[in-house]
Design a protein around this motif. Structure first.
Motif, PDB file in Angstrom:
ATOM      1  N   GLU A   1      12.924 -50.936  89.390  1.00 13.42           N
ATOM      2  CA  GLU A   1      12.599 -49.971  88.330  1.00 13.42           C
ATOM      3  C   GLU A   1      12.158 -48.622  88.911  1.00 13.42           C
ATOM      4  OE1 GLU A   1      11.874 -53.197  88.195  1.00 13.42           O
ATOM      5  OE2 GLU A   1      13.200 -53.626  86.480  1.00 13.42           O
ATOM      6  N   TYR A   2      11.508 -48.640  90.087  1.00 17.68           N
ATOM      7  CA  TYR A   2      11.137 -47.382  90.741  1.00 17.68           C
ATOM      8  C   TYR A   2      12.384 -46.540  91.011  1.00 17.68           C
ATOM      9  CZ  TYR A   2       6.378 -49.153  91.725  1.00 17.68           C
ATOM     10  OH  TYR A   2       5.094 -49.625  91.612  1.00 17.68           O
ATOM     11  N   ASP A   3      13.441 -47.191  91.501  1.00 21.12           N
ATOM     12  CA  ASP A   3      14.681 -46.465  91.788  1.00 21.12           C
ATOM     13  C   ASP A   3      15.323 -45.939  90.505  1.00 21.12           C
ATOM     14  OD1 ASP A   3      14.356 -47.026  94.475  1.00 21.12           O
ATOM     15  OD2 ASP A   3      15.639 -48.795  94.438  1.00 21.12           O
ATOM     16  N   LEU A   4      15.308 -46.762  89.474  1.00 20.50           N
ATOM     17  CA  LEU A   4      15.940 -46.362  88.212  1.00 20.50           C
ATOM     18  C   LEU A   4      15.222 -45.182  87.568  1.00 20.50           C
ATOM     19  CD1 LEU A   4      16.692 -49.906  86.703  1.00 20.50           C
ATOM     20  CD2 LEU A   4      18.364 -48.270  87.597  1.00 20.50           C
ATOM     21  N   ILE A   5      13.892 -45.246  87.543  1.00 24.05           N
ATOM     22  CA  ILE A   5      13.149 -44.149  86.903  1.00 24.05           C
ATOM     23  C   ILE A   5      13.213 -42.884  87.749  1.00 24.05           C
ATOM     24  CG2 ILE A   5      10.844 -44.543  87.864  1.00 24.05           C
ATOM     25  CD1 ILE A   5      11.677 -43.685  84.197  1.00 24.05           C
ATOM     26  N   SER A   6      13.326 -43.053  89.057  1.00 26.09           N
ATOM     27  CA  SER A   6      13.484 -41.903  89.937  1.00 26.09           C
ATOM     28  C   SER A   6      14.801 -41.185  89.665  1.00 26.09           C
ATOM     29  CB  SER A   6      13.416 -42.348  91.405  1.00 26.09           C
ATOM     30  OG  SER A   6      13.467 -41.236  92.261  1.00 26.09           O
ATOM     31  N   ASP A   7      15.868 -41.958  89.505  1.00 28.18           N
ATOM     32  CA  ASP A   7      17.176 -41.367  89.167  1.00 28.18           C
ATOM     33  C   ASP A   7      17.104 -40.642  87.825  1.00 28.18           C
ATOM     34  OD1 ASP A   7      18.305 -42.302  91.479  1.00 28.18           O
ATOM     35  OD2 ASP A   7      19.187 -44.095  90.570  1.00 28.18           O
ATOM     36  N   PHE A   8      16.434 -41.274  86.868  1.00 26.65           N
ATOM     37  CA  PHE A   8      16.291 -40.657  85.547  1.00 26.65           C
ATOM     38  C   PHE A   8      15.556 -39.321  85.646  1.00 26.65           C
ATOM     39  CE2 PHE A   8      13.937 -39.801  81.684  1.00 26.65           C
ATOM     40  CZ  PHE A   8      14.873 -39.986  80.676  1.00 26.65           C
TER      41      PHE A   8
ATOM     42  N   ASN B   1      10.678 -43.658  96.310  1.00 26.15           N
ATOM     43  CA  ASN B   1      10.881 -43.592  94.855  1.00 26.15           C
ATOM     44  C   ASN B   1       9.766 -44.255  94.051  1.00 26.15           C
ATOM     45  OD1 ASN B   1      13.315 -42.212  95.044  1.00 26.15           O
ATOM     46  ND2 ASN B   1      14.516 -44.096  95.213  1.00 26.15           N
ATOM     47  N   ALA B   2       8.784 -44.853  94.722  1.00 28.11           N
ATOM     48  CA  ALA B   2       7.690 -45.519  93.999  1.00 28.11           C
ATOM     49  C   ALA B   2       6.982 -44.518  93.079  1.00 28.11           C
ATOM     50  CB  ALA B   2       6.700 -46.127  94.979  1.00 28.11           C
ATOM     51  N   LYS B   3       6.549 -45.001  91.925  1.00 26.18           N
ATOM     52  CA  LYS B   3       5.913 -44.134  90.928  1.00 26.18           C
ATOM     53  C   LYS B   3       4.582 -44.736  90.478  1.00 26.18           C
ATOM     54  CE  LYS B   3       9.361 -41.164  90.624  1.00 26.18           C
ATOM     55  NZ  LYS B   3       9.838 -41.338  91.997  1.00 26.18           N
ATOM     56  N   GLY B   4       3.685 -43.853  90.037  1.00 27.94           N
ATOM     57  CA  GLY B   4       2.387 -44.299  89.554  1.00 27.94           C
ATOM     58  C   GLY B   4       2.475 -44.931  88.183  1.00 27.94           C
ATOM     59  N   SER B   5       1.539 -45.832  87.894  1.00 27.64           N
ATOM     60  CA  SER B   5       1.530 -46.464  86.569  1.00 27.64           C
ATOM     61  C   SER B   5       0.183 -47.112  86.285  1.00 27.64           C
ATOM     62  CB  SER B   5       2.630 -47.535  86.472  1.00 27.64           C
ATOM     63  OG  SER B   5       2.442 -48.543  87.446  1.00 27.64           O
ATOM     64  N   PHE B   6      -0.169 -47.160  84.989  1.00 21.88           N
ATOM     65  CA  PHE B   6      -1.300 -47.966  84.525  1.00 21.88           C
ATOM     66  C   PHE B   6      -0.730 -49.272  83.975  1.00 21.88           C
ATOM     67  CE2 PHE B   6      -3.478 -43.819  84.230  1.00 21.88           C
ATOM     68  CZ  PHE B   6      -4.697 -44.151  84.794  1.00 21.88           C
ATOM     69  N   PHE B   7      -1.414 -50.379  84.241  1.00 19.39           N
ATOM     70  CA  PHE B   7      -0.996 -51.672  83.712  1.00 19.39           C
ATOM     71  C   PHE B   7      -2.216 -52.357  83.102  1.00 19.39           C
ATOM     72  CE2 PHE B   7      -0.518 -56.285  84.215  1.00 19.39           C
ATOM     73  CZ  PHE B   7       0.670 -56.489  83.535  1.00 19.39           C
ATOM     74  N   GLY B   8      -2.019 -52.941  81.934  1.00 20.21           N
ATOM     75  CA  GLY B   8      -3.115 -53.639  81.263  1.00 20.21           C
ATOM     76  C   GLY B   8      -3.825 -52.771  80.244  1.00 20.21           C
TER      77      GLY B   8
ATOM     78  N   HIS C   1      -1.496 -48.222  89.732  1.00 22.95           N
ATOM     79  CA  HIS C   1      -0.739 -48.094  90.969  1.00 22.95           C
ATOM     80  C   HIS C   1      -0.663 -46.605  91.290  1.00 22.95           C
ATOM     81  CE1 HIS C   1       0.754 -52.261  90.133  1.00 22.95           C
ATOM     82  NE2 HIS C   1       0.519 -52.315  91.425  1.00 22.95           N
ATOM     83  N   PRO C   2      -1.209 -46.183  92.437  1.00 26.38           N
ATOM     84  CA  PRO C   2      -1.438 -44.756  92.678  1.00 26.38           C
ATOM     85  C   PRO C   2      -0.258 -44.002  93.289  1.00 26.38           C
ATOM     86  CG  PRO C   2      -2.348 -46.002  94.490  1.00 26.38           C
ATOM     87  CD  PRO C   2      -1.752 -47.015  93.529  1.00 26.38           C
ATOM     88  N   TYR C   3       0.955 -44.443  93.018  1.00 27.84           N
ATOM     89  CA  TYR C   3       2.109 -43.889  93.739  1.00 27.84           C
ATOM     90  C   TYR C   3       2.618 -42.583  93.115  1.00 27.84           C
ATOM     91  CZ  TYR C   3       1.768 -48.768  95.132  1.00 27.84           C
ATOM     92  OH  TYR C   3       1.293 -49.986  95.560  1.00 27.84           O
TER      93      TYR C   3
END
Length: 511
Positions: free
Chosen positions: A499-506, A361-368, A347-349
């Protein structure tokens, strides 16, 4: 010989491009300027530096073309959208130029969306509720910086600032106006309910004019500096996005253009304003008979730059020594891996996201990710992720249009890569063509200028100005792979909203 000049006021630089009367590219000049990102969420620029860049780039291309003032047929403007400058009673800036990338209005965009009939405002104005918009920025300044809000006599954008310096009047074209979140698409005037929400009135905003409006009485000193006549037609022009569609000859019904530069966008032109019941896409004005719908994404080439700088340091050094483009190395590595990257999704955010999530607040991530995955899988997944994200915007666009296009016209830096072009054809399951157009936003501005001065009645002249280069057809086997990945990609991004909002706050607390 007569010349046309297109000026594109961009987020990181301003360029002027000079063409002959037939739209043939002759030369360009580019001036970069810094963006202040000193604090989290801040993305500002100095408006005076941008104005200087306009003057110097025009002067340079005219000088290099050895053109005389009377040979300049027209000058027409393109500009980045969503900028905001607060001006005081003496017409001096109270703020820097706050760009679309500035995220400080995030909390107030959420408030408008959730508590102030945000969806209805979007339906009337065509601009999704997001911190990028001047609507959200003014609302933020009203609440967080009341001293600036009270002192502000005019709320303008960067192009309005440039025109004020040149012509001593505040004007804003309908295209830029439709990207403020404050202009009613049906009446092409400032929206009364939005004015009431913000506590401002029409007199504090520029006069709204057509994109073909011709500016008159340019400052003599600036005309002489640039090397133009005081009588040279200066067309107010439009926004860079809609002009890019025009400049690649993608303005007819059913034609879709995808641009990927640092960020990206997907757009199509329709003849009536149209918005989305789910608030996912924008609707901006090109002319009174042409409206551009689509979606912008924050994460295009910026993802490649991150990959190159953070994952490929040694490969980049080798490429430099061999005189090879580092991005060619990146796509070559990706081509070693089969479509779908062995089930690795990215996810390229990395820079939040506008369409389709509209979540800053969207964040990038690898999944799988598994032990079998290597660097090349991560690179392939990241390249695919940028396009899969654009494809989700494409789905929303098709839903609103009610039909699927037969062809996509691809532009921007990514279109230089054969790997990425084919990847797009496979993911979108559509023919992809790369137009041959030099600096499409500037060319689009010039063609709009020709219409303004009455030399053309329609945009059909573009058929002779824009050629074609590469064409790619979808590979059925690859299409099947991507069609099975797309639902997983979409569902994941929706499920991670909280989770995007939570990790952004963190990250804000612990960075």
């Amino acid at each position: 010989m007569k010349y046309m000049i297109g000026i594109d006021i961009g987020t990181t630089s301003t360029k002027s491009v000079i063409y002959d009367e037939e739209g043939n590219y002759l030369n360009k000049h580019n001036v970069e300027y810094p963006m202040t990102t000193s604090e989290i969420g801040v993305a500002e620029e100095n408006p005076a530096e941008i104005f200087d860049a306009v003057l110097f780039t025009v002067k340079k291309v005219i000088r290099e073309a050895n053109a005389k003032p009377e040979q300049i047929k027209l000058i027409s403007f393109s500009s980045a959208m969503h900028s905001l400058i607060a001006m005081d009673k003496d017409n001096n800036p109270l703020t820097e130029c706050i760009t679309w990338a500035d995220n400080r209005a995030s909390k107030y965009a959420d408030d408008i969306k959730e508590n102030k009939d945000g969806l209805e405002i979007y339906k009337r104005t065509g601009t999704p509720i997001h911190p990028m918009s001047p609507l959200s920025k003014i609302y933020w300044l009203k609440n967080e910086h009341p001293e600036i809000f009270k002192e502000t006599k005019y709320w303008i954008d960067i192009k309005s600032y440039v025109f004020y310096q040149l012509f001593n009047e505040y004007v804003m074209d309908h295209s830029i106006g439709s990207a403020t979140g404050m202009m009613n698409l049906k009446t092409l005037s400032w929206d009364k309910d939005v004015m009431n929400l913000l506590g401002i009135d029409d007199s504090q905003l520029p006069e709204l004019v057509s994109t073909t409006h011709i500016m008159k009485n340019i400052s003599k000193k600036y005309a002489e500096f640039m090397g133009i006549s005081e009588n040279t037609p200066v067309i107010v022009g439009a926004s860079d996005g809609v002009l890019s569609n025009l400049g690649v000859n993608s303005y007819k019904k059913g034609e879709v253009a995808v641009t990927i530069g640092t960020s990206g966008a997907i757009r199509t032109i329709i003849d009536q304003p149209k918005t989305d019941e789910k608030g996912r896409i924008f609707c901006y004005v090109l002319t009174e008979d042409h409206y551009c719908i689509g979606g912008p994404v924050n994460n295009g080439g910026v993802v490649l730059r991150w990959l190159r700088d953070e994952l490929l340091a040694s490969e980049v050094e080798t490429a430099k020594r061999l005189g090879v483009d580092s991005y060619d190395v990146l796509t070559k590595i990706a081509s070693r891996v089969k479509p779908g990257a062995n089930g690795l999704i990215f996810h390229p955010y990395l820079a939040g996201e506008r369409a389709p999530l509209w979540n800053a607040n969207a964040k990038g991530s690898f999944f799988g990710l598994t032990l079998t995955h290597k660097k090349e899988h991560m690179i392939r997944a990241a390249l695919e992720g940028v396009l899969l994200n654009l494809y989700t915007v494409y789905l929303a666009l098709i839903e609103v249009m009610g039909s699927s296009p037969e062809q996509i016209k691809a532009t921007g830096g990514f279109a230089k890569s054969e790997v990425w072009r084919q990847m797009m054809a496979d993911i979108f399951d559509t023919s992809v063509e790369v137009p041959e157009s030099y600096e499409s936003s500037c060319l689009g501005a010039c063609v709009l200028g020709l219409k303004a001065i009455g030399e053309i009645d329609s945009f059909n002249v573009l058929d002779n100005m824009v050629g074609n280069t590469y064409k790619h057809e979808p590979n059925k086997d690859n299409v099947d792979v991507y069609q099975s990945l797309i639902p997983i990609f979409i569902n994941l991004s929706r499920k991670l909203s909280e989770e995007y909002d939570l990790i952004s706050d963190f990250q804000k607390k612990h960075s």
